[in-house]
Design a protein around this motif. Structure first.
Motif, mmCIF file in Angstrom:
data_model
loop_
_atom_site.group_PDB
_atom_site.id
_atom_site.type_symbol
_atom_site.label_atom_id
_atom_site.label_comp_id
_atom_site.label_asym_id
_atom_site.label_seq_id
_atom_site.Cartn_x
_atom_site.Cartn_y
_atom_site.Cartn_z
ATOM 1 N N ALA A 1 42.856 30.130 -1.432
ATOM 2 C CA ALA A 1 42.064 28.995 -1.881
ATOM 3 C C ALA A 1 40.740 28.907 -1.145
ATOM 4 C CB ALA A 1 42.845 27.700 -1.672
ATOM 5 N N THR B 1 42.396 26.045 -5.381
ATOM 6 C CA THR B 1 43.309 27.185 -5.403
ATOM 7 C C THR B 1 42.813 28.244 -6.379
ATOM 8 O OG1 THR B 1 45.193 25.783 -4.819
ATOM 9 C CG2 THR B 1 45.696 27.907 -5.837
ATOM 10 N N PHE C 1 48.208 31.515 -6.757
ATOM 11 C CA PHE C 1 49.408 31.195 -5.988
ATOM 12 C C PHE C 1 50.319 32.401 -6.038
ATOM 13 C CE2 PHE C 1 53.735 29.418 -5.719
ATOM 14 C CZ PHE C 1 53.650 28.826 -4.469
ATOM 15 N N TYR D 1 50.666 23.386 4.866
ATOM 16 C CA TYR D 1 49.986 24.646 4.624
ATOM 17 C C TYR D 1 49.377 25.176 5.914
ATOM 18 C CZ TYR D 1 50.583 23.228 -0.203
ATOM 19 O OH TYR D 1 51.129 22.833 -1.392
#
Length: 199
Positions: free
Chosen positions: A2, A40, A43, A173
């Motif tokens: 990201a 983002t 993923f 995160y």
């Protein structure tokens, strides 16, 4: 993977969301943690820790081929629509497809390492603010129209590879490393030090 939000924008948006959540007309959403807000690009899901270096190496070429840019941020919307909202998002405008090209380059570069990356949804730049609790979604059209939404800029200067930690409460995160964007693209191990440079 990201692009991080600048801290000033994160702080301003956090204040706005706090006001919306506390209002008498607050929608029934599971609000996301501001610490997790970012643009983002893709993923990866679960991957073996041994692949981390391969993933970082794979990010360098698309980052080198991309150009740094400032993306305009502001406005609210929802997926799949404001009338059937499952996800409430904060908008990011990618007028020259800078982030989209970077995301596509990342996807192509990492497909040999993490094949399922090619199965992801089309890239639509946004920051997820909340998710509807009701399975059918929620009609947020009138609520969105009444919001005063902060605006700002998201600089595309680096891509951070994060590891997510799931448990009680919102996901946490952990930034593992960053790759700078532009012709001098390189891997940066000390993400926090790099963040202080970029503000």
């Amino acid at each position: 993977m990201a692009v991080p939000l600048p801290e000033g924008l994160r702080s301003t948006l956090t204040d706005g969301v706090r006001t919306w959540r506390g209002g008498p007309d607050a929608p029934d959403l599971r609000w996301t943690d501001p610490a997790g807000w970012r643009l983002t690009l893709d993923f990866l899901g679960w991957i073996d820790a041994e692949l981390t270096e391969d993933v970082l190496g794979g990010l360098v070429a698309p980052a080198r081929n991309a150009r740094q840019a400032d993306l305009t941020a502001g406005g609210l919307g929802a997926f799949p629509s404001a009338r059937r909202a499952r996800v409430l998002w904060y908008g990011i405008t990618d007028e020259r497809d800078t982030a989209a090209a970077l995301a596509e380059g990342v996807r192509r570069a990492l497909a040999p390492i993490v094949p399922r990356v090619e199965e992801g949804s089309p890239f639509r730049p946004h920051v997820t603010l909340g998710r509807a609790r009701a399975e059918r979604g929620a009609d947020l059209s009138a609520w969105i129209a009444r919001r005063a939404v902060p605006s700002g800029v998201v600089p595309v200067e680096r891509v951070i590879l994060y590891r997510s930690h799931l448990g009680r409460g919102p996901a946490q995160y952990e930034p593992l490393a960053a790759v700078t964007v532009g012709t001098g693209a390189r891997i940066v191990r000390d993400v926090e030090a790099e963040a202080s440079v970029h503000g």
